[in-house]
Motif scaffolding. Sequence first.
Motif, PDB file in Angstrom:
ATOM      1  N   UNK A 273       0.853  -1.182   0.000  1.00 57.45           N
ATOM      2  CA  UNK A 273       0.000   0.000   0.000  1.00 57.45           C
ATOM      3  C   UNK A 273       0.892   1.235   0.000  1.00 57.45           C
ATOM      4  N   UNK A 274       0.322   2.371  -0.355  1.00 61.00           N
ATOM      5  CA  UNK A 274       1.126   3.584  -0.469  1.00 61.00           C
ATOM      6  C   UNK A 274       1.806   3.915   0.857  1.00 61.00           C
ATOM      7  N   UNK A 275       1.072   3.898   1.947  1.00 60.11           N
ATOM      8  CA  UNK A 275       1.652   4.265   3.237  1.00 60.11           C
ATOM      9  C   UNK A 275       2.781   3.321   3.621  1.00 60.11           C
ATOM     10  N   UNK A 276       2.588   2.029   3.403  1.00 61.60           N
ATOM     11  CA  UNK A 276       3.649   1.072   3.731  1.00 61.60           C
ATOM     12  C   UNK A 276       4.878   1.302   2.857  1.00 61.60           C
ATOM     13  N   UNK A 277       4.660   1.587   1.581  1.00 59.15           N
ATOM     14  CA  UNK A 277       5.782   1.846   0.675  1.00 59.15           C
ATOM     15  C   UNK A 277       6.529   3.114   1.090  1.00 59.15           C
ATOM     16  N   UNK A 278       5.800   4.117   1.576  1.00 56.76           N
ATOM     17  CA  UNK A 278       6.427   5.344   2.060  1.00 56.76           C
ATOM     18  C   UNK A 278       7.374   5.035   3.220  1.00 56.76           C
ATOM     19  N   UNK A 279       6.988   4.105   4.072  1.00 55.43           N
ATOM     20  CA  UNK A 279       7.806   3.773   5.226  1.00 55.43           C
ATOM     21  C   UNK A 279       8.961   2.836   4.894  1.00 55.43           C
ATOM     22  N   UNK A 280       8.779   1.971   3.908  1.00 51.50           N
ATOM     23  CA  UNK A 280       9.800   0.986   3.602  1.00 51.50           C
ATOM     24  C   UNK A 280      11.100   1.635   3.107  1.00 51.50           C
TER      25      UNK A 280
END
Length: 338
Positions: free
Chosen positions: A325-332
Amino acid sequence: MSALNWAVVAGTDEPARAEWTRAALEARESGEPGESGVAEPRFVAWSAVLSSEAEFRAGELVFVERLYPRNAENPVGGHRARYEELRVALRQLEAAVTKAGATLAVAVEPMLLALDRRRLDAFLRLNGFPVLESDDSLTDDGILRPRFAGSDEWLIDGSWTHLFLHRTRTGHEVRHGPGRRVPGARESADLTGLLADDGIHTVASLLRVYLSGTHYDIRFAVLDGKATHAAGVIRGQAVAREWYGGRRRELEAFLERFGDERWQRLVSLAERTAAHFPGIRSLGVDLAVDNHESEFVFGVDPFGAFLPGLVSGLPNPTDDRRSLSVRAAVLRSPASRS
């Protein structure tokens, strides 16, 4: 290698708090062996920032949510005042984060530019981007939207029409529910005049692209300069965010109808738009697309693109990595380097 330490500034009743928590878990589960991954989010209330009581930590990455949560009953009211309040709040936040030795994940100036409709349209037009031009003559499929607003906060929008309850400063109530006819030029002009104090204005008409039985805009998430997620947006329908999950039939229909060349043109337009907003790692870019060869930048969202639970990424992906998801990708991304 230490876990990513980060915080989210949000209202106490902001639904995105739960979404950030889920994203952290998703990012941890997707990590490579040996990585410490992403710590649980630490939430800081906007009220603490406004009262100068917020505490940030050195080296912390600070994300920002809206000062006020979205209000489905009145998503278009008082934008001019809300924008000014957000501007002041962001300045206070910036000072507190800098003093603590933390880092904002979203630069303040580009964020304010993206949220100021008049400045945004003028800025994009000056830099050669296609933007819907203002038009005094409004047709039946015209678009009516507020100046100071996120890109998907609207009043009357194309063939799918939904006008939320809005109490104006004159005391009038304006209601327009889904399923009613698109208003004509006179009705739209009356509404524009009635809501002028809240910065409502009309823009040119556009018959949006017709895919999978309805009219769509195309929403991209651009992370670190690359378009990583996409979905069709039906402007006239209030749809839960979970709707974005799964296979994107409208994107497949777009590829089948227009081919990869036009799709890549959309991707390029979204990425070029994001490049003009440095300091924002996760940017939402909405494109209004017609049934022929025209596409316009319709909105830029500095809070991201809100495409959670996306099972498949862009059409014709270049690799088979798991799509987050976008938020998870932002954090990764920062977690893998911490």
